[in-house]
Motif scaffolding. Sequence first.
Motif, mmCIF file in Angstrom:
data_model
loop_
_atom_site.group_PDB
_atom_site.id
_atom_site.type_symbol
_atom_site.label_atom_id
_atom_site.label_comp_id
_atom_site.label_asym_id
_atom_site.label_seq_id
_atom_site.Cartn_x
_atom_site.Cartn_y
_atom_site.Cartn_z
ATOM 1 N N LEU A 1 -9.788 -0.360 -4.167
ATOM 2 C CA LEU A 1 -8.909 0.940 -3.033
ATOM 3 C C LEU A 1 -10.987 1.552 -3.406
ATOM 4 O O LEU A 1 -11.305 2.308 -2.477
ATOM 5 C CB LEU A 1 -7.671 0.875 -3.115
ATOM 6 C CG LEU A 1 -7.217 2.920 -2.775
ATOM 7 C CD1 LEU A 1 -7.197 1.581 -1.251
ATOM 8 C CD2 LEU A 1 -6.488 3.178 -3.167
ATOM 9 N N LYS B 1 -13.928 0.809 -1.741
ATOM 10 C CA LYS B 1 -14.306 1.468 -0.171
ATOM 11 C C LYS B 1 -14.334 2.364 -0.185
ATOM 12 O O LYS B 1 -14.728 2.872 0.945
ATOM 13 C CB LYS B 1 -12.505 1.181 0.602
ATOM 14 C CG LYS B 1 -12.482 1.228 1.767
ATOM 15 C CD LYS B 1 -11.494 0.513 2.534
ATOM 16 C CE LYS B 1 -11.515 0.352 4.399
ATOM 17 N NZ LYS B 1 -10.906 0.097 4.679
ATOM 18 N N ILE C 1 -8.360 -5.523 2.625
ATOM 19 C CA ILE C 1 -8.724 -4.033 2.321
ATOM 20 C C ILE C 1 -9.651 -3.924 3.318
ATOM 21 O O ILE C 1 -9.484 -2.773 3.984
ATOM 22 C CB ILE C 1 -8.766 -3.595 1.192
ATOM 23 C CG1 ILE C 1 -7.650 -3.451 -0.357
ATOM 24 C CG2 ILE C 1 -9.429 -2.422 0.793
ATOM 25 C CD1 ILE C 1 -7.888 -2.922 -1.705
ATOM 26 N N ASN D 1 -6.098 -1.807 9.782
ATOM 27 C CA ASN D 1 -6.377 -1.149 8.304
ATOM 28 C C ASN D 1 -5.027 -1.128 7.926
ATOM 29 O O ASN D 1 -4.763 -0.097 7.755
ATOM 30 C CB ASN D 1 -7.121 -0.272 8.605
ATOM 31 C CG ASN D 1 -8.873 -0.258 7.798
ATOM 32 O OD1 ASN D 1 -8.733 -1.223 7.195
ATOM 33 N ND2 ASN D 1 -9.863 0.853 8.078
ATOM 34 N N TYR E 1 -4.470 -1.350 3.782
ATOM 35 C CA TYR E 1 -5.318 -0.420 3.052
ATOM 36 C C TYR E 1 -4.276 0.975 3.405
ATOM 37 O O TYR E 1 -4.489 2.252 2.586
ATOM 38 C CB TYR E 1 -6.833 0.743 4.056
ATOM 39 C CG TYR E 1 -7.617 2.055 3.486
ATOM 40 C CD1 TYR E 1 -7.796 1.349 2.428
ATOM 41 C CD2 TYR E 1 -7.706 2.708 4.276
ATOM 42 C CE1 TYR E 1 -8.294 2.672 2.359
ATOM 43 C CE2 TYR E 1 -7.592 4.106 4.782
ATOM 44 C CZ TYR E 1 -8.414 4.085 2.724
ATOM 45 O OH TYR E 1 -8.768 4.885 2.369
ATOM 46 N N ALA F 1 -3.253 2.987 0.472
ATOM 47 C CA ALA F 1 -3.658 4.617 0.135
ATOM 48 C C ALA F 1 -2.481 5.319 1.052
ATOM 49 O O ALA F 1 -3.124 6.651 0.638
ATOM 50 C CB ALA F 1 -4.244 4.830 0.532
#
Length: 291
Positions: A35, A38, A97, A103, A106, A110
């Motif tokens: 994470l 990214k 991810i 997405n 993700y 997140a």
Amino acid sequence: MDIMSVLNLGDLAQAFSKMGMFPVFDLAYYIVSILYLKYEPGSVEVSRRSPVASWLCAMLYCFGSYILADIMLGSSPIDYFQHNSHILLASAVWYLIFYCPLNLFYKCVAFLPVKLVLVALKEVVRTRKIAAGVHHAHHAYHHGFFIMVIVGYVKGSGVALISNFEQLLRGVWRPETNEILNMSFPTKASLYGAILFTMQEAHWLPVSKSTLILAFTLFMATSKVWMTARHSHGSPFALIESWVCHLLFGSPLGGSEEDHHHAPAAAPSSPLKTKEELSEGSRKRKAKKAE
């Protein structure tokens, strides 16, 4: 002693220290690590342009500490890649991810409440890695206390220490983010933790290893969850470090003399932010513009 016996803290610490990390805790470690990858500038573009380079960066984020520690101890840097289940799990996280439709994965990891849980679980793994690094170095160098500290430190923060090399894989070069020059809280905490575990290994600390693991894990998890929830870039060590640096190295409290004489109107962004939080913020701003 009565309170300790009533609460069975010794038994709790012993059970906690023997708890397996795979797959739940390791999964959380891989999710948070990738994470943060990214969030780094250019990482999404690299994943589209060169999936191989993106995958290598993700593996460095997940296993960089093992690679660096193996190099320091004279082992093959690819030894850890024999653990197929770990590599496959980290690769699956990387794929979800970066390439999950809409997405979705993700956005789920997140989401702040989920992220806080994952961050806490990651710190459990970090503490175990520090303790394991010190223990491994102790077996190889029985009286090499500095080696124990270095190996434990590398095990706890290896990915940050080789971040400049990882940047080269993404085609980015930012030497100002060198972790030695601008140590983030996890890196500092890994160093202090390595010192504590080395003292315990040398029997200079009157606590058991299981108790130290439990106590240090609680400190790390609480600190990181609190900092993540508040989007804080500070450090719990800041006040103590300022006094110690002032006493031992003559550094003025709160910064250098040059900073006081030439203070800019607006403080520049801390290099610590570019590691995690600043990159996250810039990525979110780009996403809003795209929408």
